[in-house]
Design a protein around this motif. Structure first.
Motif, PDB file in Angstrom:
ATOM      1  N   LYS A  18       0.818  -1.208   0.000  1.00 13.64           N
ATOM      2  CA  LYS A  18       0.000   0.000   0.000  1.00 13.64           C
ATOM      3  C   LYS A  18       0.854   1.262   0.000  1.00 13.64           C
ATOM      4  N   GLN A  72       1.598   4.734   1.410  1.00 16.27           N
ATOM      5  CA  GLN A  72       1.353   5.408   2.684  1.00 16.27           C
ATOM      6  C   GLN A  72       1.236   6.913   2.453  1.00 16.27           C
ATOM      7  N   ARG A 126     -13.516   4.624  10.114  1.00 15.78           N
ATOM      8  CA  ARG A 126     -12.047   4.612  10.112  1.00 15.78           C
ATOM      9  C   ARG A 126     -11.522   5.493  11.246  1.00 15.78           C
ATOM     10  N   GLN A 175      -2.832   3.495   2.353  1.00 18.75           N
ATOM     11  CA  GLN A 175      -2.908   3.480   3.820  1.00 18.75           C
ATOM     12  C   GLN A 175      -2.736   4.913   4.313  1.00 18.75           C
TER      13      GLN A 175
END
Length: 328
Positions: free
Chosen positions: A5, A7, A61, A32
């Protein structure tokens, strides 16, 4: 094999289009979000923090850390936020404010957090800046090596043709803190990508697309429909303005253009590479982005300014951002 992923730290003055950009990042399976840093701009920084918390709650989230940052520009008192997205940044439709929101904000200052996270993960973290650049300028003042630790930087801001949306010749994010924009584009020598005002407006989507986007059967779409419902900036009739005269009619989610370029390398189809500088002295052009096509500035560092995008690909990222599993 599991997908590696990307970042990212998102630095935001969370208004409605910032919320759309944040949701886009949250919905992307290859991204991410390691932290969200808040800065004044579309609203006071206290409202910005609350807006970010609400977006994260809607998208389930809430584990992503949120940091409060600068509440005023690098130099001087600065300009007051406009009512483009209402006084609170979310169209003034929120009634159930969270009285405990401050407990959910990290105690660490946004600038300190930004430096720490990037230092701990050198060359791994991208920074997507979708508000005034005050936090970034403070970061490089506290740690001059901060920019070289970044993987890259994506900015929504600036304009290069003298057509402004904050003043006669300046774009909102750069106008709110021209000195910080100047510092960032002089001292951040990492790969830097700019989604300017012109890029956003010239790659607009249709109002029919906007209706389809907001009317999806998903809680995130219902949330976006609510916060755009009373906002003149999202009214098809009200937006017959100078922007339409210069760039043509259409729906523009400004900050999502920078975020989409970070998420998907293929969204941007054309770009300019050259040195730039932010104008600070002009009575009409303060905050405007100047492109150096002839190397008169004698700068070693160039940036990438986006000019054209794959609108279909961009539109699909927007659609996906409001389809993600969320709670009401």
């Amino acid at each position: 094999m599991a997908m590696e992923k990307k970042q990212v730290i998102i630095d935001t003055d969370c208004g409605i289009d910032d919320a759309q950009a944040i949701m886009m990042a949250l919905a992307a399976p290859n991204v991410q979000v390691v932290g969200i840093t808040c800065v004044y701009g579309n609203a006071a920084v206290e409202n910005v923090c609350q807006n970010v918390l609400r977006v994260l709650a809607i998208c389930e989230r809430e584990g992503i850390p949120v940091f409060r940052g600068a509440g005023s520009p690098l130099v001087g008192a600065g300009s007051s936020p406009t009512d483009h997205f209402g006084t609170d940044g979310f169209g003034d439709v929120m009634k159930d404010k969270d009285p405990l929101w401050e407990r959910k904000i990290q105690r660490e200052h946004a600038v300190d957090a930004m430096i720490r996270l990037v230092t701990e993960n050198q060359k791994q973290i991208s920074l997507v800046a979708i508000g005034p650049l005050t936090n970034l300028a403070l970061a490089v003042r506290l740690d001059p090596s901060f920019p070289q630790k970044l993987k890259d930087l994506y900015i929504m801001g600036g304009n290069k043709e003298g057509i402004g949306n904050a003043t006669l010749c300046s774009e909102f994010n750069f106008f709110m803190d021209p000195e910080s924009a100047y510092v960032v584009l002089e001292e951040f020598l990492c790969p830097t990508y700019i989604a300017s005002l012109e890029y956003s407006c010239r790659n607009s989507l249709t109002w029919e697309f906007f209706e389809e986007l907001m009317n999806q059967d998903a809680p995130a779409a219902a949330f976006m429909k609510m916060i755009t419902s009373q906002c003149w900036a999202y009214s098809r009739e009200a937006m017959v303005t100078k922007r339409d005269v210069y760039f043509g009619p259409g729906f523009v989610s400004y900050d999502a253009y920078a975020m989409s370029a970070f998420i998907d390398d293929h969204v941007v189809t054309e770009r300019i590479e050259c040195p730039v500088r932010v104008e600070l002295q002009g009575s009409n052009t303060r905050g405007m982005l100047v492109l150096d096509r002839t190397n008169r500035l004698v700068k070693k560092h160039s940036v990438f300014i986006f000019t054209k995008c794959d609108i279909a690909r961009f539109g699909e990222l927007l659609m996906m951002s409001l389809r993600q599993p969320c709670k009401k």
